[in-house]
Design an enzyme around this catalytic site. Structure first.
Site, PDB file in Angstrom:
ATOM      1  N   ALA A  21       3.214   6.442 -10.192  1.00 45.24           N
ATOM      2  CA  ALA A  21       1.997   6.147  -9.424  1.00 45.24           C
ATOM      3  C   ALA A  21       1.024   7.329  -9.347  1.00 45.24           C
ATOM      4  O   ALA A  21      -0.176   7.162  -9.596  1.00 45.24           O
ATOM      5  CB  ALA A  21       2.388   5.692  -8.009  1.00 45.24           C
ATOM      6  N   LYS A  62      15.435  -0.795 -15.932  1.00 46.06           N
ATOM      7  CA  LYS A  62      15.323   0.642 -16.240  1.00 46.06           C
ATOM      8  C   LYS A  62      15.657   1.479 -15.002  1.00 46.06           C
ATOM      9  O   LYS A  62      16.037   2.643 -15.128  1.00 46.06           O
ATOM     10  CB  LYS A  62      13.961   0.984 -16.836  1.00 46.06           C
ATOM     11  CG  LYS A  62      12.747   0.738 -15.949  1.00 46.06           C
ATOM     12  CD  LYS A  62      12.422   1.863 -15.009  1.00 46.06           C
ATOM     13  CE  LYS A  62      11.357   1.455 -14.013  1.00 46.06           C
ATOM     14  NZ  LYS A  62      11.126   2.467 -12.967  1.00 46.06           N
ATOM     15  N   SER A  96       0.834  -1.210   0.000  1.00 49.00           N
ATOM     16  CA  SER A  96       0.000   0.000   0.000  1.00 49.00           C
ATOM     17  C   SER A  96       0.861   1.249   0.000  1.00 49.00           C
ATOM     18  O   SER A  96       0.527   2.254   0.615  1.00 49.00           O
ATOM     19  CB  SER A  96      -0.909  -0.008   1.216  1.00 49.00           C
ATOM     20  OG  SER A  96      -0.108  -0.235   2.378  1.00 49.00           O
TER      21      SER A  96
HETATM   22  P1  NAD Z   1       6.767   2.969  -1.777  1.00 49.16           P
HETATM   23  O1  NAD Z   1       8.086   3.327  -2.342  1.00 49.16           O
HETATM   24  O2  NAD Z   1       5.706   4.009  -1.757  1.00 49.16           O
HETATM   25  O3  NAD Z   1       7.079   2.387  -0.328  1.00 49.16           O
HETATM   26  C1  NAD Z   1       6.231   2.493   0.758  1.00 49.16           C
HETATM   27  C2  NAD Z   1       5.686   1.149   1.146  1.00 49.16           C
HETATM   28  O4  NAD Z   1       6.718   0.361   1.776  1.00 49.16           O
HETATM   29  C3  NAD Z   1       4.558   1.262   2.170  1.00 49.16           C
HETATM   30  O5  NAD Z   1       3.507   0.408   1.833  1.00 49.16           O
HETATM   31  C4  NAD Z   1       5.222   0.803   3.466  1.00 49.16           C
HETATM   32  O6  NAD Z   1       4.308   0.236   4.359  1.00 49.16           O
HETATM   33  C5  NAD Z   1       6.171  -0.232   2.937  1.00 49.16           C
HETATM   34  N1  NAD Z   1       7.215  -0.550   3.906  1.00 49.16           N
HETATM   35  C6  NAD Z   1       8.101   0.288   4.480  1.00 49.16           C
HETATM   36  N2  NAD Z   1       8.885  -0.395   5.340  1.00 49.16           N
HETATM   37  C7  NAD Z   1       8.494  -1.694   5.270  1.00 49.16           C
HETATM   38  C8  NAD Z   1       8.927  -2.898   5.909  1.00 49.16           C
HETATM   39  N3  NAD Z   1       9.939  -2.919   6.769  1.00 49.16           N
HETATM   40  N4  NAD Z   1       8.282  -4.047   5.585  1.00 49.16           N
HETATM   41  C9  NAD Z   1       7.275  -4.068   4.689  1.00 49.16           C
HETATM   42  N5  NAD Z   1       6.828  -2.959   4.058  1.00 49.16           N
HETATM   43  C10 NAD Z   1       7.432  -1.798   4.352  1.00 49.16           C
HETATM   44  O7  NAD Z   1       6.183   1.690  -2.537  1.00 49.16           O
HETATM   45  P2  NAD Z   1       5.653   1.626  -4.041  1.00 49.16           P
HETATM   46  O8  NAD Z   1       6.002   2.870  -4.806  1.00 49.16           O
HETATM   47  O9  NAD Z   1       4.224   1.217  -3.977  1.00 49.16           O
HETATM   48  O10 NAD Z   1       6.580   0.493  -4.673  1.00 49.16           O
HETATM   49  C11 NAD Z   1       6.298  -0.872  -4.686  1.00 49.16           C
HETATM   50  C12 NAD Z   1       6.882  -1.484  -5.945  1.00 49.16           C
HETATM   51  O11 NAD Z   1       6.193  -0.925  -7.073  1.00 49.16           O
HETATM   52  C13 NAD Z   1       8.373  -1.176  -6.167  1.00 49.16           C
HETATM   53  O12 NAD Z   1       9.055  -2.316  -6.618  1.00 49.16           O
HETATM   54  C14 NAD Z   1       8.369  -0.110  -7.257  1.00 49.16           C
HETATM   55  O13 NAD Z   1       9.500  -0.153  -8.106  1.00 49.16           O
HETATM   56  C15 NAD Z   1       7.125  -0.485  -8.039  1.00 49.16           C
HETATM   57  N6  NAD Z   1       6.549   0.639  -8.807  1.00 49.16           N
HETATM   58  C16 NAD Z   1       6.412   1.871  -8.247  1.00 49.16           C
HETATM   59  C17 NAD Z   1       5.875   2.909  -8.995  1.00 49.16           C
HETATM   60  C18 NAD Z   1       5.711   4.296  -8.429  1.00 49.16           C
HETATM   61  O14 NAD Z   1       5.544   5.245  -9.196  1.00 49.16           O
HETATM   62  N7  NAD Z   1       5.737   4.477  -7.115  1.00 49.16           N
HETATM   63  C19 NAD Z   1       5.435   2.671 -10.285  1.00 49.16           C
HETATM   64  C20 NAD Z   1       5.577   1.399 -10.820  1.00 49.16           C
HETATM   65  C21 NAD Z   1       6.133   0.387 -10.054  1.00 49.16           C
HETATM   66  P1  13P Z   2      10.767   5.333  -9.676  1.00 47.09           P
HETATM   67  O1  13P Z   2      10.788   4.233  -8.658  1.00 47.09           O
HETATM   68  O2  13P Z   2      12.120   5.757 -10.167  1.00 47.09           O
HETATM   69  O3  13P Z   2       9.936   6.511  -9.228  1.00 47.09           O
HETATM   70  O4  13P Z   2      10.016   4.748 -10.972  1.00 47.09           O
HETATM   71  C1  13P Z   2       8.648   4.520 -10.900  1.00 47.09           C
HETATM   72  C2  13P Z   2       8.234   3.621 -12.001  1.00 47.09           C
HETATM   73  O5  13P Z   2       8.556   2.457 -11.981  1.00 47.09           O
HETATM   74  C3  13P Z   2       7.462   4.214 -13.106  1.00 47.09           C
HETATM   75  O6  13P Z   2       7.001   3.248 -14.017  1.00 47.09           O
END
Ligand code: NAD
Ligand code: 13P
Length: 345
Positions: A156, A207, A11
């Site tokens: 996101a 990437k 989340s």
């Molecule tokens: P985030 O970077 O917003 O991280 C916060 C999350 O990490 C929270 O849910 C928090 O509860 C959790 N967290 C923190 N410490 C923790 C612990 N010790 N144990 C378990 N959970 C813990 O997370 P995100 O952006 O949702 O990223 C998740 C995945 O999605 C990543 O691999 C990222 O590369 C990928 N992703 C992110 C984006 C983006 O724009 N944010 C886009 C595409 C893919």
């Molecule tokens: P960052 O983790 O560098 O913000 O990239 C987010 C992402 O994966 C966009 O598709």
């Protein structure tokens, strides 16, 4: 009933944005899906209140995706076993550093529904010595659910704001691609399905290394030409890496899909890895300090991936074939001056 029940594990900013789409589709397609979608929220006290209560009362994830109204049928749940209870479709979207802990809990007997299927939206790779694996494959091996991958040009907040974008799902079977398209496809989130689970997973992981290089370029005050060169060279290394180490993956996933070229572009302009790498050059601080200062609890994925990919290539004696990946590793971890990024590429 024969309806599918969706659970989202994670989340953060992306977990919340993906859960929003899935929960909206669960209502729209209520012949196929249970309307309640549960989302695992690692409990945290925010302004004196548990985050799960805040999300369930206000429908805002005030900590990781503020200002975005979440659907009322999306239920924040603090315990993993309650999140996945009876779930037939499980979305994995925790920062990759935390996946092992989650899988440890889910692999206990009786926790997962026997027929459940999974999808991973996590960007990173699993390295053990000379072995490398995607998270889809790690999840499948640890908890036994067939696992697809979702990745694309998906910052996101932009997705959550409903700005049009595309994503790619890589699925092991046609049945999986129909199911996961029904969960995620939406007018402003266009899903393209391919059979290449590895290519989709590796596009998203690699990437992030190139995005660090793009941030170094920005921190050095270099312009669009240099960044374009980094993107071109980076896409080449991403593609060759996947084709070399993942048999059956497809070049077109990198050249034609959102999970390839498009994600590379958006991340190298608007992502967190880029932003933190720019600050690394400008401030001279470590990435740990920068992550805490700039990301407000969100997690960087690219630095750990650069290190894991470096360790893998070293173990395979193939470091020299991927000079951009290696430069990023040396700048981030071995004190190589950022201005040597483009030297000898
Ligand atoms: P985030 O970077 O917003 O991280 C916060 C999350 O990490 C929270 O849910 C928090 O509860 C959790 N967290 C923190 N410490 C923790 C612990 N010790 N144990 C378990 N959970 C813990 O997370 P995100 O952006 O949702 O990223 C998740 C995945 O999605 C990543 O691999 C990222 O590369 C990928 N992703 C992110 C984006 C983006 O724009 N944010 C886009 C595409 C893919
Ligand atoms: P960052 O983790 O560098 O913000 O990239 C987010 C992402 O994966 C966009 O598709």
């Amino acid at each position: 009933s024969g309806k599918h029940k969706i659970a989202v594990i994670g989340s953060g900013s992306w977990g919340s944005a993906l859960a929003k789409i899935a929960a909206e589709n669960a209502v729209k397609r209520n012949d196929e899906f249970h309307s309640e979608v549960r989302m695992w929220v690692r409990e945290k006290i925010v302004n004196g209140k548990p985050l799960t209560h805040v999300i369930n009362r206000t429908h805002l994830n005030s900590r990781y995706l503020p200002d975005i109204k979440l659907p009322r049928n999306l239920v924040a749940t603090p315990h993993l076993k309650d999140v996945v209870k009876d779930a037939t479709l499980i979305v994995f979207v925790v920062p990759h550093q935390f996946l092992h802990t989650v899988l440890g809990e889910l692999s206990r007997p009786g926790v997962l529904h026997p027929g459940a299927r999974a999808i991973s939206a996590i960007k990173g790779v699993e390295v053990n010595g000379t072995d490398i694996e995607t998270f889809a494959s790690l999840i499948e091996g640890r908890v036994g659910t067939p696992c697809s991958a979702l990745s694309g040009a998906n910052i996101a907040l932009e997705v959550a704001l409903g700005q049009f974008c595309e994503t790619t799902i890589g699925c092991p079977t046609h049945e999986d691609s129909l199911l996961w398209s029904a969960v995620f496809n939406a007018p402003t989130f266009r899903v393209s399905a391919v059979e290449d689970v590895n290519g989709v997973s590796l596009g998203g992981a690699l990437k992030n290394i190139v995005a660090l290089a793009a941030g170094f370029v920005d921190g050095l005050g270099l312009g669009g030409n240099t960044k374009a060169a980094i993107l071109r060279i980076g896409l080449g290394e991403m593609t060759e890496f996947c084709l070399e180490f993942f048999e059956g993956s497809q070049r077109e996933t990198f050249s034609n899909e959102s999970a390839g070229i498009a994600d590379l572009i958006t991340t190298c302009y608007g992502g967190r890895n880029r932003k933190c790498a720019e600050e690394f050059v400008k401030s001279g601080s470590t990435f740990d300090v920068i992550e805490k200062k700039l990301l407000n609890g969100q997690k960087l994925q690219g630095t750990a991936t650069a290190e894991e990919v470096h360790n893998f290539l070293r173990a395979r004696k193939r470091v020299h074939a991927y000079p951009l990946f290696e430069k990023v590793y040396q700048i981030a971890f071995e004190g190589l001056p950022p201005k040597s990024l483009v030297r000898g590429l």
